[in-house]
Design a protein around this motif. Structure first.
Motif, mmCIF file in Angstrom:
data_model
loop_
_atom_site.group_PDB
_atom_site.id
_atom_site.type_symbol
_atom_site.label_atom_id
_atom_site.label_comp_id
_atom_site.label_asym_id
_atom_site.label_seq_id
_atom_site.Cartn_x
_atom_site.Cartn_y
_atom_site.Cartn_z
ATOM 1 N N LYS A 3 57.721 53.015 42.474
ATOM 2 C CA LYS A 3 57.289 51.658 42.822
ATOM 3 C C LYS A 3 56.348 51.687 44.027
ATOM 4 O O LYS A 3 55.290 51.053 44.017
ATOM 5 C CB LYS A 3 58.520 50.795 43.113
ATOM 6 N N VAL A 59 63.030 55.968 41.358
ATOM 7 C CA VAL A 59 62.579 54.618 40.999
ATOM 8 C C VAL A 59 61.839 53.971 42.165
ATOM 9 O O VAL A 59 60.764 53.381 41.998
ATOM 10 C CB VAL A 59 63.773 53.752 40.529
ATOM 11 N N LYS A 89 68.241 59.144 41.111
ATOM 12 C CA LYS A 89 67.547 58.196 40.229
ATOM 13 C C LYS A 89 66.998 57.020 41.027
ATOM 14 O O LYS A 89 65.851 56.609 40.816
ATOM 15 C CB LYS A 89 68.486 57.714 39.114
ATOM 16 N N LEU A 146 62.990 60.527 33.868
ATOM 17 C CA LEU A 146 62.339 59.675 34.867
ATOM 18 C C LEU A 146 61.075 60.348 35.397
ATOM 19 O O LEU A 146 60.052 59.689 35.609
ATOM 20 C CB LEU A 146 63.276 59.375 36.040
ATOM 21 N N HIS A 197 57.256 59.015 34.794
ATOM 22 C CA HIS A 197 56.393 58.707 35.942
ATOM 23 C C HIS A 197 54.989 59.277 35.721
ATOM 24 O O HIS A 197 53.989 58.586 35.927
ATOM 25 C CB HIS A 197 56.995 59.271 37.233
#
Length: 183
Positions: free
Chosen positions: A62, A58, A54, A120, A124
């Motif tokens: 970014k 993330v 995870k 996730l 995205h």
């Protein structure tokens, strides 16, 4: 080494291993051996391998969106925007490697197994479409173009796995130039 550096070592090593071999093929032991980190250190920073995954997703998201912000040209109309977006995505692929999309791999390996990780990945992809839609709104272009552009980006990611990067780049730029959107 500071603990934060060890955490980064775990993340960087795990990301490299997951990207090369997939998530399920790599265990915590592999990560720790490659990173040169003790088991206790790993569990000080992360509760589980899934927490490492995870964190990687993330951070990648970014980094990807930061790259897009730096490279996208919204100042010279829609055609320049599309071309700059494609070039930015190709830069990401070239810098990041040619082994496909880690988000799609995570979705494939964790769908039905760990919905947080699968989610996730889905978020995205949706965030990219939403970003493109927002940019298109600023450029006063139809939002429906966002899915088409996203399909092109996903296709680039796939094609780099089977064709030479330069061939994909050349064709992608030609494709971007052939998309004529009237403003």
């Amino acid at each position: 080494m500071k603990k934060s550096q060890k955490k980064e070592d775990i993340i960087n090593t795990a990301e490299k291993l997951f990207y090369q071999h997939g998530f399920h093929a790599i265990g915590v032991k592999n990560i720790l051996e490659q990173a040169g980190v003790a088991t206790m250190t790993m569990y000080y920073h992360f509760k589980s391998k899934e927490d490492v995954i995870k964190e990687i997703l993330v951070q990648r998201e970014k980094q990807y969106f930061q790259l897009l912000e730096v490279k996208i040209n919204r100042d010279n109309g829609i055609n320049q925007y599309i071309e700059s977006l494609i070039k930015a995505h190709l830069d990401w692929i070239e810098t990041d490697g040619f082994n496909g999309c880690l988000f799609l791999r995570a979705k494939q390996e964790y769908d039905g197994v760990n919905e947080e990780i699968a989610s996730l990945s889905k978020k995205h992809k949706k965030k990219l479409i939403d970003k493109i839609e927002m940019d298109l709104n600023l450029l006063q272009c139809p939002e429906s173009l966002s899915v088409q552009i996203s399909i092109i980006l996903e296709g680039l990611t796939s094609m780099v796995q089977i064709l030479e990067l330069d061939k994909v780049k050349d064709n992608a730029i030609d494709l971007a130039k052939s998309i004529q959107v009237t403003e």
